[in-house]
Structures are given as structure tokens and as C-alpha cells.
Design a protein around this motif. Structure first.
Motif, PDB file in Angstrom:
ATOM      1  N   UNK A  39       4.013  -5.282 -13.958  1.00 21.89           N
ATOM      2  CA  UNK A  39       5.464  -5.109 -14.113  1.00 21.89           C
ATOM      3  C   UNK A  39       6.310  -6.381 -13.974  1.00 21.89           C
ATOM      4  N   UNK A  40       5.756  -7.469 -13.504  1.00 24.56           N
ATOM      5  CA  UNK A  40       6.563  -8.690 -13.347  1.00 24.56           C
ATOM      6  C   UNK A  40       6.809  -9.352 -14.698  1.00 24.56           C
ATOM      7  N   UNK A  41       5.750  -9.484 -15.486  1.00 19.17           N
ATOM      8  CA  UNK A  41       5.837 -10.171 -16.779  1.00 19.17           C
ATOM      9  C   UNK A  41       5.715  -9.184 -17.936  1.00 19.17           C
ATOM     10  N   UNK A  42       6.322  -9.531 -19.059  1.00 24.29           N
ATOM     11  CA  UNK A  42       6.145  -8.737 -20.270  1.00 24.29           C
ATOM     12  C   UNK A  42       4.761  -9.033 -20.849  1.00 24.29           C
ATOM     13  N   UNK A  43       4.326  -8.222 -21.778  1.00 23.13           N
ATOM     14  CA  UNK A  43       3.007  -8.435 -22.380  1.00 23.13           C
ATOM     15  C   UNK A  43       2.921  -9.801 -23.042  1.00 23.13           C
ATOM     16  N   UNK A  47       0.219 -13.702 -21.477  1.00 21.56           N
ATOM     17  CA  UNK A  47      -0.812 -14.517 -22.132  1.00 21.56           C
ATOM     18  C   UNK A  47      -0.918 -15.911 -21.534  1.00 21.56           C
ATOM     19  N   UNK A  48       0.222 -16.516 -21.215  1.00 22.65           N
ATOM     20  CA  UNK A  48       0.232 -17.890 -20.706  1.00 22.65           C
ATOM     21  C   UNK A  48       0.566 -17.985 -19.215  1.00 22.65           C
ATOM     22  N   UNK A  49       0.989 -16.872 -18.627  1.00 23.66           N
ATOM     23  CA  UNK A  49       1.542 -16.969 -17.276  1.00 23.66           C
ATOM     24  C   UNK A  49       0.906 -16.033 -16.253  1.00 23.66           C
ATOM     25  N   UNK A  50      -0.175 -15.395 -16.609  1.00 27.55           N
ATOM     26  CA  UNK A  50      -0.846 -14.518 -15.632  1.00 27.55           C
ATOM     27  C   UNK A  50      -2.327 -14.857 -15.561  1.00 27.55           C
ATOM     28  N   UNK A  51      -2.805 -15.070 -14.333  1.00 29.71           N
ATOM     29  CA  UNK A  51      -4.201 -15.429 -14.120  1.00 29.71           C
ATOM     30  C   UNK A  51      -4.790 -14.534 -13.040  1.00 29.71           C
ATOM     31  N   UNK A  69       0.794 -24.742 -11.425  1.00 26.64           N
ATOM     32  CA  UNK A  69       1.288 -24.876 -12.799  1.00 26.64           C
ATOM     33  C   UNK A  69       2.708 -24.328 -12.916  1.00 26.64           C
ATOM     34  N   UNK A  70       3.404 -24.792 -13.954  1.00 24.23           N
ATOM     35  CA  UNK A  70       4.731 -24.263 -14.232  1.00 24.23           C
ATOM     36  C   UNK A  70       4.616 -23.144 -15.265  1.00 24.23           C
ATOM     37  N   UNK A  71       5.430 -22.128 -15.155  1.00 29.31           N
ATOM     38  CA  UNK A  71       5.389 -21.044 -16.157  1.00 29.31           C
ATOM     39  C   UNK A  71       5.855 -21.540 -17.522  1.00 29.31           C
ATOM     40  N   UNK A  72       5.346 -20.913 -18.587  1.00 28.00           N
ATOM     41  CA  UNK A  72       5.729 -21.260 -19.952  1.00 28.00           C
ATOM     42  C   UNK A  72       6.585 -20.142 -20.546  1.00 28.00           C
ATOM     43  N   UNK A  73       7.845 -20.442 -20.803  1.00 28.45           N
ATOM     44  CA  UNK A  73       8.776 -19.482 -21.416  1.00 28.45           C
ATOM     45  C   UNK A  73       8.822 -18.155 -20.640  1.00 28.45           C
ATOM     46  N   UNK A  74       8.784 -18.264 -19.327  1.00 23.76           N
ATOM     47  CA  UNK A  74       8.870 -17.090 -18.444  1.00 23.76           C
ATOM     48  C   UNK A  74       9.420 -17.558 -17.097  1.00 23.76           C
ATOM     49  N   UNK A  75      10.085 -16.674 -16.354  1.00 22.10           N
ATOM     50  CA  UNK A  75      10.660 -17.096 -15.068  1.00 22.10           C
ATOM     51  C   UNK A  75       9.607 -17.353 -13.986  1.00 22.10           C
ATOM     52  N   UNK A 100       4.439 -23.484  -1.048  1.00 24.13           N
ATOM     53  CA  UNK A 100       4.121 -22.755  -2.289  1.00 24.13           C
ATOM     54  C   UNK A 100       5.091 -23.099  -3.421  1.00 24.13           C
ATOM     55  N   UNK A 101       4.619 -22.947  -4.642  1.00 21.75           N
ATOM     56  CA  UNK A 101       5.481 -23.163  -5.804  1.00 21.75           C
ATOM     57  C   UNK A 101       6.464 -22.007  -5.917  1.00 21.75           C
ATOM     58  N   UNK A 102       7.728 -22.320  -6.095  1.00 22.99           N
ATOM     59  CA  UNK A 102       8.763 -21.292  -6.135  1.00 22.99           C
ATOM     60  C   UNK A 102       8.693 -20.437  -7.404  1.00 22.99           C
ATOM     61  N   UNK A 103       8.061 -20.976  -8.454  1.00 18.75           N
ATOM     62  CA  UNK A 103       7.987 -20.236  -9.725  1.00 18.75           C
ATOM     63  C   UNK A 103       6.659 -19.501  -9.883  1.00 18.75           C
ATOM     64  N   UNK A 104       5.865 -19.489  -8.825  1.00 25.60           N
ATOM     65  CA  UNK A 104       4.579 -18.763  -8.853  1.00 25.60           C
ATOM     66  C   UNK A 104       4.624 -17.605  -7.874  1.00 25.60           C
ATOM     67  N   UNK A 105       4.066 -16.485  -8.295  1.00 27.09           N
ATOM     68  CA  UNK A 105       3.866 -15.345  -7.394  1.00 27.09           C
ATOM     69  C   UNK A 105       2.359 -15.256  -7.167  1.00 27.09           C
ATOM     70  N   UNK A 106       1.922 -15.685  -5.993  1.00 30.90           N
ATOM     71  CA  UNK A 106       0.503 -15.677  -5.643  1.00 30.90           C
ATOM     72  C   UNK A 106       0.214 -14.423  -4.826  1.00 30.90           C
ATOM     73  N   UNK A 107      -0.726 -13.628  -5.303  1.00 26.86           N
ATOM     74  CA  UNK A 107      -1.070 -12.363  -4.642  1.00 26.86           C
ATOM     75  C   UNK A 107      -2.519 -12.441  -4.183  1.00 26.86           C
TER      76      UNK A 107
END
Length: 336
Positions: A39-43, A47-51, A69-75, A100-107
């Protein structure tokens, strides 16, 4: 934070840089991590922002490199570390957790046990991460959890049906939720689930189950007891003798306690017997009439003896028919 608090924040799209989910109960960890995964990212953003990494295959350096890493075209970018209990260098993530990186959500999902937070890594988590300890439920908490779970489907459930599901499926909430989900698909909104629904959709018999056996023994109904015990003998995988004896021990322990507490106000009596509603009291009142305090004590001793026998202590099951031990025990209880 509590499970409910985290869920509420996620629905409001309020995210944190690090989530550390740990504990015995996998279900709550899965619910939180699945929500963040889906639910955080769109489909298109995924592709480039979820690992997704796995503790057995990844080390702290891999996790750190991906998380920086920095997100690509996503918050945000979302990095999920599943089965983190398998990561040998987990504690070495301390450096990243501290900054921690402010633009990363590490779970980080650490299942099947509470993580000891009394370390440098633990201190960093306490300061910088959302920590959630996923605790398992006690047996007597599961029926209420079932009722609350079914509300999302706008379904109700009778106390006897909730108890029946809890008794047979146990405290493994993922398993319970899976069966409830399957049943909900087949029921109309607003339905109150009964034992008949449970039998039809989950496969647990409404007539031949541990609660009916308890009731039959409590009423000293020899015919009904014999039928249920024979059903158990014919279906040993669904009704293991060890589990049946454990349940009967709980039932007769409450009958024993009832004799001491029977004159208490109803609310206090319910607390003493650990019953959730007065609906269940009638069975104990009736059973207490049929089993005096000395008889209840005698049966508890008997149940302890047969519990050991069911585990192979002072009992050789070789050459004996399935369920023979339970039949013998039931006969002795009825004739105490």
C-alpha cells in the motif's frame, strides 16, 4: 507502539524510516509488513523502489547499501527484510539505524521469538525505530479475537461457534484467519455464524466435538458420551487423545473451582472461572450437581494419570485399538 496504533498510522499514510517487528506471533508481523509492501507504493513505483530481502541470504552491508539508495520518481523506497532472525549480522545494522535515510522505509521482520533489545543495536532501535513486539494470544483470548476479526466482514458469531473454532484451530492466528476468510466468502453480510456454519465451511463437527463431550460428561449422559468418544476414536487426527484430555482437565478444574465460588456474584464467578459470559455458566452449574467436590477432585487425579498414559508413561499402546485409552477414561469418569 501497539498493533492498532501502527495500523491507524499506516491508514493515515504516516510512515517511519524504520520498523522493527519481532515476537512469537507471526500473524501480526505479517499483517503490518504486508500492508507496507502493498500500500505504500503504486504498482508502477514498486518496480524501481521496492526491494525484498531475506535474512538467510542477505547481510547488513547488502541491507545498508539498498536502504541508502534514493527513490526514483516516488516519495519513498520500501525495503523489507523478511526472516531477519536468520541474518547473522543483524546487529551490525546499528550504524544505519542510528542514521536512517529519510526517504527509505526499512521494515525488519524478526519472527518466532522476542529480540533482546539490551544491546547497542537495541538502543539504536529504541531511539530511531518503531518497535512492535508481536505477542501470542492465550487460549481464552482467541474467541474474542475471532469475534473482532469477523467484524471487518460485518459478520457476527455465536459464543459456542467461536469457542469451537478456537478449540480446534488453536492459537496460531494465521491458520485461524485463513479459515475465517474462507468461511466469510460464503456468507452474506450480517450473518451470525453458528456451529452449523462452522461444520459446513470449516469441517468441525457441531455434534462431535470437545464441547459436546464436556456437556455429555457433565450431564452424565453415557450414550452421548460413548458416541462422541467413538467418533474421536474413528478420527484420531482431528481429535488427538492428548488434546482431548487437556481440554477435559480444564473443564473439570472449573467444576472443582465452581464448588468454592458458586455463591459469588455472577460477575465475580465469571472472572474466577475465566468465562467470558454467563451463557457458559449453565453447563458448569449442571455439571457441579452431578459431580460433588470430592468427585471432581478424583476426576482431576484421574485425568492427570491418563494424560501421562496418553504420552506413553506407564502405558503400552501396542496392539490396542485407536481411542481405547479415551474410552476407558470416559467410562471411569462416568462411574466415579
Amino acid at each position: 507502539m501497539t498493533f492498532e496504533q501502527i495500523q491507524e498510522e499506516l491508514k493515515q499514510k504516516k510512515y517511519h524510516p524504520v520498523y522493527f517487528l519481532h515476537g512469537e506471533e507471526a500473524y501480526f508481523i505479517d499483517v503490518i509488513s504486508d500492508y507496507l509492501e502493498h500500500h505504500v507504493l503504486s504498482d508502477g513505483e514498486k518496480s524501481f523502489n521496492q526491494t525484498i530481502l531475506y535474512g538467510k541470504e542477505a547481510d547488513h552491508m547488502t541491507v545498508t547499501d539498498v536502504a541508502r539508495r534514493y527513490p526514483m520518481m516516488a516519495p519513498y523506497q520500501v525495503v523489507l527484510v523478511k526472516e531477519a532472525q536468520e541474518m547473522k549480522s543483524l546487529k551490525d545494522l546499528q550504524g544505519y539505524i542510528e542514521k536512517p535515510a529519510e526517504t527509505t522505509i526499512l521494515v525488519i521482520c524478526h519472527k518466532h521469538g522476542k529480540y533482546n533489545l539490551n544491546s547497542g543495536f537495541g538502543k539504536a532501535l529504541k531511539e530511531k525505530a518503531v518497535i512492535f513486539e508481536s505477542k501470542g494470544l492465550y487460549d481464552n483470548q482467541v474467541p474474542d479475537w475471532i469475534r473482532n476479526y469477523l467484524r471487518q466482514y460485518k459478520l457476527g458469531i455465536k459464543p459456542a461457534a467461536a469457542d469451537l473454532i478456537a478449540e480446534y484451530l488453536g492459537t496460531e492466528l494465521s491458520k485461524v484467519a485463513n479459515e475465517l476468510d474462507k468461511m466469510a466468502i460464503n456468507l452474506a453480510s450480517g450473518t451470525e455464524i453458528t456451529e452449523q456454519h462452522v461444520e459446513q465451511h470449516i469441517g468441525i463437527s457441531k455434534d462431535y466435538n470437545i464441547f459436546e463431550l464436556q456437556k455429555a460428561l457433565g450431564q452424565r449422559d453415557a450414550l452421548k458420551t460413548t458416541r462422541i468418544v467413538q467418533y474421536f476414536a474413528d478420527n484420531p487426527k482431528k481429535n488427538p487423545t492428548v488434546v482431548v484430555i487437556s481440554s477435559l482437565y480444564g473443564f473439570f478444574s472449573k467444576i472443582y473451582a465452581f464448588h468454592f465460588a458458586k455463591n459469588l456474584p455472577e460477575a465475580e464467578l465469571l472472572r474466577t472461572l475465566q468465562l467470558r459470559s454467563a451463557w457458559f455458566l449453565k453447563d458448569y452449574r449442571e455439571a457441579a450437581k452431578n459431580y460433588t467436590l470430592p468427585k471432581a477432585a478424583q476426576i482431576i487425579t484421574l485425568l492427570k494419570e491418563y494424560d501421562l498414559k496418553s504420552k506413553g508413561v506407564h502405558y503400552n499402546a501396542t496392539g490396542k485399538a485407536e481411542g481405547e485409552l479415551l474410552k476407558e477414561l470416559a467410562w471411569k469418569i462416568l462411574h466415579v
